[in-house]
Design a protein around this motif. Structure first.
Motif, mmCIF file in Angstrom:
data_model
loop_
_atom_site.group_PDB
_atom_site.id
_atom_site.type_symbol
_atom_site.label_atom_id
_atom_site.label_comp_id
_atom_site.label_asym_id
_atom_site.label_seq_id
_atom_site.Cartn_x
_atom_site.Cartn_y
_atom_site.Cartn_z
ATOM 1 N N THR A 414 88.854 6.906 -82.265
ATOM 2 C CA THR A 414 89.954 7.534 -83.003
ATOM 3 C C THR A 414 91.065 6.542 -83.308
ATOM 4 O OG1 THR A 414 90.847 8.270 -80.882
ATOM 5 C CG2 THR A 414 89.553 9.868 -82.138
ATOM 6 N N GLY A 415 90.796 5.231 -83.119
ATOM 7 C CA GLY A 415 91.814 4.267 -83.526
ATOM 8 C C GLY A 415 92.059 3.120 -82.560
ATOM 9 N N LEU A 416 91.476 3.168 -81.353
ATOM 10 C CA LEU A 416 91.663 2.049 -80.424
ATOM 11 C C LEU A 416 90.822 0.849 -80.859
ATOM 12 C CD1 LEU A 416 93.044 1.170 -77.749
ATOM 13 C CD2 LEU A 416 91.048 2.071 -76.544
ATOM 14 N N HIS A 417 89.685 1.179 -81.480
ATOM 15 C CA HIS A 417 88.824 0.148 -82.057
ATOM 16 C C HIS A 417 88.276 -0.844 -81.049
ATOM 17 C CE1 HIS A 417 91.141 1.385 -85.835
ATOM 18 N NE2 HIS A 417 89.939 1.937 -85.872
ATOM 19 N N ARG A 418 88.042 -0.367 -79.815
ATOM 20 C CA ARG A 418 87.277 -1.194 -78.874
ATOM 21 C C ARG A 418 85.831 -0.718 -78.978
ATOM 22 N NH1 ARG A 418 90.617 -0.844 -73.245
ATOM 23 N NH2 ARG A 418 89.361 1.041 -73.225
ATOM 24 N N SER A 419 85.544 0.421 -78.344
ATOM 25 C CA SER A 419 84.207 0.995 -78.468
ATOM 26 C C SER A 419 84.348 2.363 -79.127
ATOM 27 C CB SER A 419 83.553 1.090 -77.099
ATOM 28 O OG SER A 419 84.365 1.853 -76.246
ATOM 29 N N GLY A 420 83.265 3.113 -79.165
ATOM 30 C CA GLY A 420 83.302 4.415 -79.812
ATOM 31 C C GLY A 420 82.657 4.336 -81.185
ATOM 32 N N VAL A 421 82.191 5.496 -81.634
ATOM 33 C CA VAL A 421 81.477 5.571 -82.903
ATOM 34 C C VAL A 421 82.500 5.627 -84.039
ATOM 35 C CG1 VAL A 421 79.866 6.986 -84.244
ATOM 36 C CG2 VAL A 421 79.601 6.818 -81.747
#
Ligand SMILES: *Cc1c(COP(=O)(O)O)cnc(C)c1O
Length: 644
Positions: A414-421
């Motif tokens: 949702t905006g941290l832009h480390r991991s995640g789809v």
């Protein structure tokens, strides 16, 4: 609980130590192979983090006749080398004892190439690429969005952070070799990971990233890290955590290893049975630094945080050995005080918790290419999923697991832009997860995310993206039991972020997640107090460097995790007053005594603690050193006993 495990670590982090480089440096510093026997080698602080176990036998075999070690390794060092080699904790004694015709020399950090580019750096610090993801121009990276690329780009997420010794001050400053090119660390270094902007380059999950190593191979020099951070290279390597495996390399062959450590074990303090911790008065210290852990403070913090977020439940995040506080006592205290689940971060840490008899829900979300998903499923550890390869690997592991059904928490970035789809890939992965669930291969138990704590506006925008992604997933057939997004900061500040559970880490340890409010402001109590005894006092002699009052030496140095950023205005509490830190050495530091202050050997200096007696807090040290309190507590090294 076993400290070392035989299964591969969930995330690969290795310090390769070139014994060839150490021997070459030794010969050139000693003035030739035939003069090596004159050298006294300084292998304090586990050979400045290179692993005494690997380095001492090699140096003894090369002809070194005297070895200086830190007190906690005296017995270990004697067992590692033949009786021909003098081993001591007293530098003067070794230098005197080795008196040959020629003047003996003490060789320490230079032996490892940590002081001068003419020498060969011995340590190559390698970590694994965990994710490769697209990032649009102008989007922010990591906590606080300290980096926003100017054009569309690709980020590589590297699985090592400041808890392992990738010092946080390298944020946006230090180079890393990854995907065949050198790139800067981009965005704030986190506890266990950081990002690199590949700037048109490419990388794959499981690739090696080299933080520093051999400049002849195009790898960054450890001195580049030192210059970028203001932290001496010897302090950077000395602080590398035991969770970084040390491997000795000769030629290109690995010849020995210290093995991997999931959960560190600590030195026991000589005064572990002494009267209650917390005394600030004049009592004989244990002789070395110690970290006192107030389980009572942890109880109160977790009680307070759980009551703030109720009816949402509390997951206590215990990554990095409970933020350096010693895992198991903190786990038990947290579970007694309102936490109902634990965030382990990595599968191997989750397995260690199961081995220790912990039966509550566990969550692991950071996986390297060799993570053991099957073991996680069989031991009932919920799994975060940030990418399609993880989802498929988990489905395959579930098919061969002897028991259990994988419980998947699907992470939307949702905006941290480390991991995640990424949002554009979300519908595809949700459809696939729902399909696998319908085929009985896994349970799609949760949707989750993590906030960037950049500003209230950014966090609200992230929350809106989360709502949107969850709604879309539900429309595609997802039937989540749980939604979670908040960690310490959001859990405290945004009721709308609490959903079913809040993942509390740093606040539980009494340190504020905010820059503008202290733990005390939030009604929290710091759990760790770091203290060290005075081991020498030099009275003032007319206008000495202490400003008239003399100098005290305290038994704590950067080898214990004491911060030593050039120019940082640090102080400790000694004799009831703040005393400026003049110099931080490997095993000991020197502090200035204000004139009139009477201090004796054995008095205790408080480096940081609750602040109640006037000592600095970890938050204050963080401000002085331009970092976060999390790095202060996770940076306290293994040799410092944790005392309850
Ligand atoms: C570390 C971490 C937490 C805990 O964060 P704090 O700010 O220490 O409370 C929660 N969630 C994730 C994904 C984390 O990595």
């Amino acid at each position: 609980m076993p400290a070392a495990s035989s299964t591969p670590p969930s995330v690969r982090r290795v310090a390769e130590v070139s014994l060839d480089a150490v021997r070459a440096n030794l010969e050139s510093l000693a003035g030739g192979r035939d003069r090596v026997g004159d050298a006294v080698v300084d292998l304090r602080a586990d050979a400045y983090g290179h692993g005494l176990e690997l380095v001492a036998p090699a140096l003894a075999a090369a002809g070194v006749s005297a070895v200086l070690v830190s007190p906690e390794q005296l017995d270990a060092a004697r067992a590692l080398v033949s009786r021909r080699v003098a081993v001591d904790t007293d530098a003067a004694a070794l230098l005197a004892g080795s008196a040959h015709d020629r003047e003996a020399r003490m060789l320490g950090p230079e032996l490892f190439g940590l002081t001068d580019r003419a020498l060969r750096p011995a340590l190559r610090l390698v970590a694994e690429v965990l994710a490769v993801k697209a990032l649009a121009a102008g989007e922010g990276v990591s906590y606080g969005y300290t980096y926003r690329p100017e054009r569309d780009t690709t980020l590589a997420l590297i699985g090592i952070g400041y808890a392992h010794g990738a010092v946080r001050r390298a944020t946006n400053r230090a180079p890393v070799l990854v995907g065949g090119g050198r790139h800067l660390v981009r965005g704030a270094i986190s506890m266990d990971q950081f990002s690199v902007d590949l700037e048109g380059g490419d990388a794959s999950v499981g690739d090696e990233a080299v933080l520093f190593g051999d400049p002849d191979r195009g790898e960054p020099h450890v001195l580049e890290w030192a210059e970028a951070t203001g932290i001496p290279a010897a302090a950077i390597t000395a602080r590398l955590a035991p969770t970084v495996e040390r491997v000795a390399v000769e030629g290109s062959v690995e010849t020995a290893t210290t093995g991997t450590v999931t959960v560190p074990t600590y030195a026991t303090a000589p005064d572990a049975d002494a009267p209650a911790a917390g005394s600030l008065g004049r009592r004989p210290g244990p002789g070395r630094a110690a970290a006192r852990i107030s389980i009572d403070a942890l109880h109160r913090n977790v009680e307070r945080l759980s009551s703030i977020v109720a009816p949402a439940s509390t997951m206590l995040v215990v990554k990095s050995d409970a933020y350096g506080h010693d895992l198991m006592p903190c786990v038990h205290a947290g579970l007694e005080s309102g936490a109902t689940s634990l965030g382990a971060l990595e599968i191997d840490a989750g397995l260690a918790l199961r081995d220790a008899g912990i039966a509550v829900p566990l969550f692991a979300w950071m996986h390297g290419a060799r993570a053991d998903f099957r073991a996680a499923i069989e031991r009932d550890i919920d799994l975060g999923v940030s990418a399609a390869w993880q989802l498929e690997a988990i489905a395959r592991a579930g098919a061969i697991a002897d028991r259990g059904l994988a419980r998947v928490h699907l992470k939307i970035d949702t905006g941290l832009h480390r991991s995640g789809v990424n949002r554009e890939d979300w519908a595809t992965i949700v459809r696939r997860a729902v399909e696998l669930e319908r085929a009985g291969r896994l349970r799609l138990a949760a949707a989750w995310s993590h906030l960037s704590d950049t500003s209230a506006d950014e966090d609200r925008a992230s929350l809106a993206r989360f709502d949107d992604a969850v709604a879309e997933a539900r429309s595609l057939g997802a039937d989540f039991e749980l939604l979670h997004i908040g960690a310490s900061s959001a859990g405290i500040d945004y009721p709308e972020s609490r959903f079913d559970l809040v993942r509390f880490g740093i606040a539980a340890f009494g340190i504020s997640p905010f820059h503008d409010r202290s733990g005390r402001d939030l009604g929290l109590v710091p759990v760790m107090t770091l203290a060290a005894p005075v081991v020498a006092v030099d009275a003032a002699v007319g206008g000495g460097e202490g400003g008239g009052g003399g100098v005290a030496t305290i038994a704590i140095g950067y080898g214990d995790g004491m911060q030593c950023v050039a120019g940082a205005p640090t102080s400790v509490l000694l004799g009831g007053v703040r005393c400026a830190v003049l110099e931080v050495g490997v095993d000991a530091s020197r502090v200035a005594l204000p004139s009139g202050l009477q201090v004796a050997v054995g008095d205790e200096a408080i480096v940081f603690g609750t602040g109640d007696a006037g000592e600095p807090t970890a938050e204050q040290w963080a401000e002085w050193s331009d970092t976060v309190g999390d790095e202060l507590v996770t940076g306290v090294t293994r040799r410092v006993p944790r005392i309850r």
